[in-house]
Write a protein that holds these residues in place. Structure first.
Motif, PDB file in Angstrom:
ATOM      1  N   GLY A  47       0.253   5.618  -0.168  1.00  0.00           N
ATOM      2  CA  GLY A  47      -0.712   6.704  -0.012  1.00  0.00           C
ATOM      3  C   GLY A  47      -0.512   7.634   1.184  1.00  0.00           C
ATOM      4  O   GLY A  47       0.660   8.180   1.542  1.00  0.00           O
ATOM      5  N   TRP A  80     -10.840  -2.327   2.352  1.00  0.00           N
ATOM      6  CA  TRP A  80      -9.967  -3.029   1.231  1.00  0.00           C
ATOM      7  C   TRP A  80     -10.808  -3.385  -0.001  1.00  0.00           C
ATOM      8  O   TRP A  80     -11.566  -4.483   0.121  1.00  0.00           O
ATOM      9  CB  TRP A  80      -9.029  -4.110   1.512  1.00  0.00           C
ATOM     10  CG  TRP A  80      -8.075  -3.768   2.846  1.00  0.00           C
ATOM     11  CD1 TRP A  80      -6.921  -3.408   2.397  1.00  0.00           C
ATOM     12  CD2 TRP A  80      -8.322  -3.603   4.086  1.00  0.00           C
ATOM     13  NE1 TRP A  80      -6.050  -2.998   3.708  1.00  0.00           N
ATOM     14  CE2 TRP A  80      -6.984  -2.990   4.734  1.00  0.00           C
ATOM     15  CE3 TRP A  80      -9.472  -3.634   5.044  1.00  0.00           C
ATOM     16  CZ2 TRP A  80      -6.973  -2.865   6.223  1.00  0.00           C
ATOM     17  CZ3 TRP A  80      -9.463  -3.522   6.300  1.00  0.00           C
ATOM     18  CH2 TRP A  80      -8.181  -2.912   6.935  1.00  0.00           C
ATOM     19  N   ASP A 117      -5.912   6.367   2.571  1.00  0.00           N
ATOM     20  CA  ASP A 117      -6.323   6.706   1.110  1.00  0.00           C
ATOM     21  C   ASP A 117      -5.064   5.994   0.412  1.00  0.00           C
ATOM     22  O   ASP A 117      -4.029   6.900   0.463  1.00  0.00           O
ATOM     23  CB  ASP A 117      -6.530   8.093   0.779  1.00  0.00           C
ATOM     24  CG  ASP A 117      -6.879   8.447  -0.747  1.00  0.00           C
ATOM     25  OD1 ASP A 117      -7.096   7.346  -1.480  1.00  0.00           O
ATOM     26  OD2 ASP A 117      -6.717   9.775  -1.285  1.00  0.00           O
ATOM     27  N   ALA A 118      -5.166   4.901   0.026  1.00  0.00           N
ATOM     28  CA  ALA A 118      -3.688   4.390  -0.555  1.00  0.00           C
ATOM     29  C   ALA A 118      -4.232   3.337  -1.613  1.00  0.00           C
ATOM     30  O   ALA A 118      -5.538   2.814  -2.030  1.00  0.00           O
ATOM     31  CB  ALA A 118      -3.096   3.459   0.327  1.00  0.00           C
ATOM     32  N   THR A 119      -3.295   2.909  -2.571  1.00  0.00           N
ATOM     33  CA  THR A 119      -3.407   2.201  -3.656  1.00  0.00           C
ATOM     34  C   THR A 119      -2.549   0.829  -3.506  1.00  0.00           C
ATOM     35  O   THR A 119      -1.713   0.996  -2.656  1.00  0.00           O
ATOM     36  CB  THR A 119      -2.839   2.905  -4.938  1.00  0.00           C
ATOM     37  OG1 THR A 119      -3.354   3.961  -5.399  1.00  0.00           O
ATOM     38  CG2 THR A 119      -2.853   1.795  -6.182  1.00  0.00           C
ATOM     39  N   SER A 149      -0.865  -2.827  -4.588  1.00  0.00           N
ATOM     40  CA  SER A 149      -0.374  -3.385  -5.814  1.00  0.00           C
ATOM     41  C   SER A 149       0.419  -4.391  -5.512  1.00  0.00           C
ATOM     42  O   SER A 149       0.739  -4.733  -4.217  1.00  0.00           O
ATOM     43  CB  SER A 149       0.691  -2.057  -6.508  1.00  0.00           C
ATOM     44  OG  SER A 149       1.646  -1.852  -5.467  1.00  0.00           O
ATOM     45  N   THR A 170      -1.387  -2.687 -10.124  1.00  0.00           N
ATOM     46  CA  THR A 170      -2.660  -2.313  -9.288  1.00  0.00           C
ATOM     47  C   THR A 170      -3.502  -3.439  -9.206  1.00  0.00           C
ATOM     48  O   THR A 170      -4.029  -4.047 -10.068  1.00  0.00           O
ATOM     49  CB  THR A 170      -3.513  -0.942  -9.836  1.00  0.00           C
ATOM     50  OG1 THR A 170      -2.391  -0.140  -9.998  1.00  0.00           O
ATOM     51  CG2 THR A 170      -4.404  -0.624  -8.975  1.00  0.00           C
ATOM     52  N   LYS A 183     -14.865  -6.617  -1.699  1.00  0.00           N
ATOM     53  CA  LYS A 183     -14.434  -5.664  -0.772  1.00  0.00           C
ATOM     54  C   LYS A 183     -14.709  -6.270   0.365  1.00  0.00           C
ATOM     55  O   LYS A 183     -15.473  -7.227   0.943  1.00  0.00           O
ATOM     56  CB  LYS A 183     -15.170  -4.309  -0.918  1.00  0.00           C
ATOM     57  CG  LYS A 183     -16.444  -4.349  -1.020  1.00  0.00           C
ATOM     58  CD  LYS A 183     -16.981  -2.901  -0.997  1.00  0.00           C
ATOM     59  CE  LYS A 183     -16.895  -2.265  -2.367  1.00  0.00           C
ATOM     60  NZ  LYS A 183     -17.724  -1.047  -2.534  1.00  0.00           N
ATOM     61  N   LYS A 225      -7.803  -0.759  -3.917  1.00  0.00           N
ATOM     62  CA  LYS A 225      -7.342   0.556  -3.166  1.00  0.00           C
ATOM     63  C   LYS A 225      -7.872   0.407  -1.722  1.00  0.00           C
ATOM     64  O   LYS A 225      -8.474  -0.680  -1.304  1.00  0.00           O
ATOM     65  CB  LYS A 225      -8.346   1.433  -3.881  1.00  0.00           C
ATOM     66  CG  LYS A 225      -9.803   1.294  -3.889  1.00  0.00           C
ATOM     67  CD  LYS A 225     -10.478   2.307  -4.549  1.00  0.00           C
ATOM     68  CE  LYS A 225     -11.911   2.019  -5.133  1.00  0.00           C
ATOM     69  NZ  LYS A 225     -12.529   3.158  -5.898  1.00  0.00           N
ATOM     70  N   HIS A 226      -7.528   1.066  -0.850  1.00  0.00           N
ATOM     71  CA  HIS A 226      -7.702   1.096   0.494  1.00  0.00           C
ATOM     72  C   HIS A 226      -8.113   2.314   1.007  1.00  0.00           C
ATOM     73  O   HIS A 226      -7.465   3.448   0.577  1.00  0.00           O
ATOM     74  CB  HIS A 226      -6.445   0.667   1.179  1.00  0.00           C
ATOM     75  CG  HIS A 226      -6.428   0.658   2.688  1.00  0.00           C
ATOM     76  ND1 HIS A 226      -7.527   0.068   3.416  1.00  0.00           N
ATOM     77  CD2 HIS A 226      -5.536   1.002   3.512  1.00  0.00           C
ATOM     78  CE1 HIS A 226      -7.274   0.091   4.833  1.00  0.00           C
ATOM     79  NE2 HIS A 226      -6.154   0.892   4.979  1.00  0.00           N
ATOM     80  N   TYR A 227      -9.555   2.470   1.647  1.00  0.00           N
ATOM     81  CA  TYR A 227     -10.118   3.650   2.085  1.00  0.00           C
ATOM     82  C   TYR A 227     -10.792   3.523   3.427  1.00  0.00           C
ATOM     83  O   TYR A 227     -10.833   2.596   4.180  1.00  0.00           O
ATOM     84  CB  TYR A 227     -10.836   4.189   0.792  1.00  0.00           C
ATOM     85  CG  TYR A 227     -11.933   3.304   0.428  1.00  0.00           C
ATOM     86  CD1 TYR A 227     -13.298   3.354   1.165  1.00  0.00           C
ATOM     87  CD2 TYR A 227     -11.555   2.352  -0.446  1.00  0.00           C
ATOM     88  CE1 TYR A 227     -14.059   2.473   0.560  1.00  0.00           C
ATOM     89  CE2 TYR A 227     -12.418   1.645  -1.323  1.00  0.00           C
ATOM     90  CZ  TYR A 227     -13.739   1.646  -0.572  1.00  0.00           C
ATOM     91  OH  TYR A 227     -14.751   0.526  -1.120  1.00  0.00           O
ATOM     92  N   ALA A 281       0.982  -1.232   0.133  1.00  0.00           N
ATOM     93  CA  ALA A 281       0.160   0.013   0.192  1.00  0.00           C
ATOM     94  C   ALA A 281       0.789   1.258   0.117  1.00  0.00           C
ATOM     95  O   ALA A 281       1.951   1.460   0.763  1.00  0.00           O
ATOM     96  CB  ALA A 281      -0.804  -0.046   1.268  1.00  0.00           C
TER      97      ALA A 281
END
Length: 237
Positions: A109, A153, A133-135, A137, A143, A160, A146-148, A107
């Motif tokens: 971000g 996740w 707030d991360a991508t 990969s 990719t 998710k 995403k993580h929010y 991750a």
């Protein structure tokens, strides 16, 4: 008859001389006849070849070269996929021993903090985590998702999960956010995250809340602090 004597003697003498001359010629002739032919004499002619010469014999065909069998190409080796191994981590944040590691994601971000009052009688202002707030990969940089906020996740396939903190330990780097063990409390969609039951957050870098700058004058302000971490996803058997 005496006058004829000289004539008879002369005739006899001439006869003898002629006879000797003739004998000499005969001897010379015999010697020439028995002599070896000179070098300039033409060689005796060779016998003529037969009109019907035997047909030339065709050469035997060459022996066939030994066949060389081309070895069959071996099937391409299947690309080996390295087996995932759990990270070195304190016992407090290890996933259950029966859980199976199914995914690893890097991750990168920010951790988003908001400034506000503490929930205490003597109100003080502090930075509180609002959301990551991360991508996500893989090791090659592709990719994965995403993580929010949630914290959630979400994979690229739409599956998710939302987790809840189960355990926490300080990171080896005092300037980095803690290492965590999270238990999944909700799942949505079908995909790579559908069967995940546990998540580890380790190898964190940065992400700590600001040390100052949060007061009444900055109530409601937000701060984005860069961070990176590695997440390990486990499924129950």
């Amino acid at each position: 008859m005496d006058f004829l004597a000289p004539c008879a003697a002369a005739i006899r003498e001439e006869f003898i001389m002629n006879a000797r001359y003739a004998i000499g010629l005969i001897a010379v002739g015999c010697g020439c006849a028995g002599s070896t032919p000179s070098a300039s004499s033409p060689p005796p002619s060779e016998p003529l070849a037969s009109a019907e010469a035997p047909a030339p014999v065709a050469p035997a065909p060459p022996a066939p070269a030994p066949s060389q069998t081309t070895p069959e190409a071996e099937p391409a080796a299947t690309a080996s996929v390295p087996k995932l191994a759990p990270p070195e981590a304190p016992d407090a944040i290890k996933a259950p021993s029966t859980a199976n590691l199914v995914l690893k994601a890097n991750a990168k971000g920010a951790q988003i903090y908001v400034c506000g009052k503490k929930k205490e009688p003597k109100a003080k202002f502090e930075w509180t985590l609002k959301a990551p707030d991360a991508t996500l990969s893989d090791e090659a940089g592709k990719t994965l998702g995403k993580h929010y906020g949630g914290p959630t996740w979400e994979a690229a396939d739409g599956s998710k999960i939302v987790g809840a903190m189960k355990a926490k330990v300080d990171a080896p780097d005092t300037t980095a956010i803690p290492w965590l063990l999270l238990e999944i409390k909700s799942t949505e969609g079908q995909g790579v995250l559908s069967h995940v039951a546990w998540i580890q957050r380790v190898q964190t870098v940065g992400g700590e809340a600001p040390a100052d700058g949060c007061d009444k004058a900055h109530d409601g302000a937000e701060a984005r602090i860069d961070y990176s971490a590695t997440y390990y996803f486990y499924a129950n058997p």
